[in-house]
Design a protein around this motif. Structure first.
Motif, PDB file in Angstrom:
ATOM      1  N   HIS A 104      20.164 -31.048  32.754  1.00 14.21           N
ATOM      2  CA  HIS A 104      20.914 -30.161  33.659  1.00 14.21           C
ATOM      3  C   HIS A 104      20.791 -30.644  35.094  1.00 14.21           C
ATOM      4  CE1 HIS A 104      21.863 -27.245  30.588  1.00 14.21           C
ATOM      5  NE2 HIS A 104      20.598 -26.979  30.342  1.00 14.21           N
ATOM      6  N   ASP A 105      19.784 -31.498  35.386  1.00 16.37           N
ATOM      7  CA  ASP A 105      19.526 -31.981  36.742  1.00 16.37           C
ATOM      8  C   ASP A 105      19.045 -33.429  36.660  1.00 16.37           C
ATOM      9  OD1 ASP A 105      17.988 -32.707  39.108  1.00 16.37           O
ATOM     10  OD2 ASP A 105      18.141 -30.614  39.708  1.00 16.37           O
ATOM     11  N   ILE A 106      19.917 -34.365  37.017  1.00 15.90           N
ATOM     12  CA  ILE A 106      19.610 -35.790  36.871  1.00 15.90           C
ATOM     13  C   ILE A 106      18.324 -36.183  37.580  1.00 15.90           C
ATOM     14  CG2 ILE A 106      20.343 -38.106  37.591  1.00 15.90           C
ATOM     15  CD1 ILE A 106      23.184 -37.347  36.803  1.00 15.90           C
ATOM     16  N   ASP A 107      18.177 -35.772  38.825  1.00 16.51           N
ATOM     17  CA  ASP A 107      16.996 -36.196  39.584  1.00 16.51           C
ATOM     18  C   ASP A 107      15.709 -35.698  38.927  1.00 16.51           C
ATOM     19  OD1 ASP A 107      18.608 -37.531  41.431  1.00 16.51           O
ATOM     20  OD2 ASP A 107      18.837 -35.737  42.660  1.00 16.51           O
ATOM     21  N   GLN A 108      15.741 -34.471  38.432  1.00 13.38           N
ATOM     22  CA  GLN A 108      14.580 -33.916  37.734  1.00 13.38           C
ATOM     23  C   GLN A 108      14.329 -34.646  36.413  1.00 13.38           C
ATOM     24  OE1 GLN A 108      14.943 -29.707  36.799  1.00 13.38           O
ATOM     25  NE2 GLN A 108      13.348 -29.268  38.310  1.00 13.38           N
ATOM     26  N   GLY A 109      15.404 -34.933  35.667  1.00 13.17           N
ATOM     27  CA  GLY A 109      15.279 -35.622  34.391  1.00 13.17           C
ATOM     28  C   GLY A 109      14.735 -37.031  34.536  1.00 13.17           C
ATOM     29  N   ALA A 110      15.095 -37.699  35.635  1.00 17.46           N
ATOM     30  CA  ALA A 110      14.651 -39.075  35.868  1.00 17.46           C
ATOM     31  C   ALA A 110      13.247 -39.141  36.456  1.00 17.46           C
ATOM     32  CB  ALA A 110      15.620 -39.779  36.806  1.00 17.46           C
ATOM     33  N   GLU A 111      12.743 -38.043  36.990  1.00 19.45           N
ATOM     34  CA  GLU A 111      11.483 -38.039  37.735  1.00 19.45           C
ATOM     35  C   GLU A 111      10.310 -38.708  37.025  1.00 19.45           C
ATOM     36  OE1 GLU A 111       8.490 -37.945  40.252  1.00 19.45           O
ATOM     37  OE2 GLU A 111      10.609 -37.737  40.768  1.00 19.45           O
ATOM     38  N   ILE A 163      30.238 -31.431  27.167  1.00 15.00           N
ATOM     39  CA  ILE A 163      29.388 -31.111  26.012  1.00 15.00           C
ATOM     40  C   ILE A 163      27.896 -31.191  26.361  1.00 15.00           C
ATOM     41  CG2 ILE A 163      31.127 -31.857  24.360  1.00 15.00           C
ATOM     42  CD1 ILE A 163      29.540 -34.466  23.987  1.00 15.00           C
ATOM     43  N   ILE A 164      27.577 -31.730  27.525  1.00 16.49           N
ATOM     44  CA  ILE A 164      26.173 -31.975  27.873  1.00 16.49           C
ATOM     45  C   ILE A 164      25.340 -30.692  27.990  1.00 16.49           C
ATOM     46  CG2 ILE A 164      24.616 -32.940  29.628  1.00 16.49           C
ATOM     47  CD1 ILE A 164      26.767 -35.134  30.085  1.00 16.49           C
ATOM     48  N   PRO A 165      25.786 -29.641  28.702  1.00 17.31           N
ATOM     49  CA  PRO A 165      24.922 -28.449  28.828  1.00 17.31           C
ATOM     50  C   PRO A 165      24.528 -27.836  27.486  1.00 17.31           C
ATOM     51  CG  PRO A 165      26.671 -28.352  30.447  1.00 17.31           C
ATOM     52  CD  PRO A 165      26.996 -29.511  29.517  1.00 17.31           C
ATOM     53  N   GLY A 166      25.464 -27.749  26.550  1.00 15.25           N
ATOM     54  CA  GLY A 166      25.139 -27.195  25.234  1.00 15.25           C
ATOM     55  C   GLY A 166      24.114 -28.042  24.507  1.00 15.25           C
ATOM     56  N   TRP A 167      24.242 -29.364  24.639  1.00 20.01           N
ATOM     57  CA  TRP A 167      23.279 -30.275  24.010  1.00 20.01           C
ATOM     58  C   TRP A 167      21.894 -30.078  24.614  1.00 20.01           C
ATOM     59  CZ3 TRP A 167      19.726 -34.053  24.730  1.00 20.01           C
ATOM     60  CH2 TRP A 167      19.412 -34.868  23.628  1.00 20.01           C
ATOM     61  N   VAL A 168      21.823 -30.026  25.941  1.00 13.43           N
ATOM     62  CA  VAL A 168      20.521 -29.861  26.619  1.00 13.43           C
ATOM     63  C   VAL A 168      19.913 -28.499  26.280  1.00 13.43           C
ATOM     64  CG1 VAL A 168      19.335 -29.755  28.856  1.00 13.43           C
ATOM     65  CG2 VAL A 168      21.139 -31.459  28.476  1.00 13.43           C
ATOM     66  N   ASN A 169      20.735 -27.458  26.230  1.00  9.97           N
ATOM     67  CA  ASN A 169      20.221 -26.128  25.872  1.00  9.97           C
ATOM     68  C   ASN A 169      19.605 -26.138  24.474  1.00  9.97           C
ATOM     69  OD1 ASN A 169      21.059 -25.093  28.326  1.00  9.97           O
ATOM     70  ND2 ASN A 169      22.951 -24.229  27.512  1.00  9.97           N
ATOM     71  N   GLY A 181      23.571 -28.112  12.324  1.00  8.90           N
ATOM     72  CA  GLY A 181      25.012 -28.197  12.488  1.00  8.90           C
ATOM     73  C   GLY A 181      25.475 -28.772  13.815  1.00  8.90           C
ATOM     74  N   GLN A 182      24.540 -29.235  14.661  1.00  7.18           N
ATOM     75  CA  GLN A 182      24.878 -29.772  15.978  1.00  7.18           C
ATOM     76  C   GLN A 182      24.564 -31.267  16.054  1.00  7.18           C
ATOM     77  OE1 GLN A 182      26.304 -27.856  18.515  1.00  7.18           O
ATOM     78  NE2 GLN A 182      26.450 -26.395  16.829  1.00  7.18           N
ATOM     79  N   PRO A 183      25.436 -32.075  16.704  1.00  7.28           N
ATOM     80  CA  PRO A 183      25.139 -33.493  16.868  1.00  7.28           C
ATOM     81  C   PRO A 183      23.906 -33.663  17.757  1.00  7.28           C
ATOM     82  CG  PRO A 183      27.411 -33.010  17.515  1.00  7.28           C
ATOM     83  CD  PRO A 183      26.723 -31.704  17.283  1.00  7.28           C
TER      84      PRO A 183
END
Length: 199
Positions: free
Chosen positions: A52-59, A105-111, A166-168
């Motif tokens: 949901h937040d690139i900078d946080q995810g990359a930290e 589709i990214i937010p649903g995947w991350v959730n 049921g989710q990719p």
């Protein structure tokens, strides 16, 4: 080896091992590579995290020496690429936080899966058609067709996604590169994203 390098090796090793455990296509490829003594890690081209937040995810990776390289933008999502010499590229993507991101589709995947796992690992291959054919012989199914022109700088394909509830979930990417090209081509990345979307 410095403490930082050891910590980064450990982080990559743990996340790749977790990814391979949960991705059948990667497990098949790893077994084939292990059989030849090559192993999976030396052929990793890049790894991808959805967040949901690139900078946080990359930290965690930035703290261990990765540096920002470039930003790629698409209709409803964008990505930042980080690099560290001697390590695979790090591709971190998210939906736009405004109206533009509503269709991503990214937010649903991350959730569903969080942002501490790789969405995909790309392995570098010399001949993508040959690699696809050999993996298909071992039961790997691919989503869509090879993206990128024969002889072009970059050609790519995703395996069909592993399904969880049921989710990719995760996919394996094959990447064929030429003429020293290390970047990413925006139209291809967007096409690959769509190939692994829920149907």
């Amino acid at each position: 080896m410095t403490d930082q390098a050891a910590a980064l090796d450990n982080l990559m090793e743990q996340m790749v091992a977790d990814y391979v455990t949960h991705n059948q296509a990667a497990g098949v490829l790893k077994a084939m590579l292990d059989e030849t003594g090559v192993g999976f890690t030396p052929v990793i081209d890049h790894v991808t995290i959805r967040t949901h937040d690139i900078d946080q995810g990359a930290e965690p990776f930035v703290a261990l020496g990765y540096g920002y390289d470039e930003t790629l933008q698409y209709d409803d999502w964008y990505a930042k690429v980080y690099r560290k010499p001697g390590y695979p590229g790090l591709f971190v993507d998210q939906a736009y936080p405004d109206e533009r991101g509503k269709t991503s589709i990214i937010p649903g995947w991350v959730n569903k899966f969080g942002d501490k796992v790789f969405h995909h690992v790309a392995v570098r291959v010399e001949d993508i058609e040959k690699a696809v054919a050999r993996l298909k012989q071992n039961g790997v199914v691919f989503a869509g067709n090879i993206v990128g022109e024969r002889g072009g700088h970059l050609r790519q394909i995703f395996s069909s996604p592993e399904m969880v509830d049921g989710q990719p979930f995760t996919v394996l990417e094959l990447a064929e590169r030429h003429r020293g090209y290390l970047g990413f081509l925006p139209p291809q990345a967007d096409s690959l994203m769509k190939s692994s979307a829920p149907r």
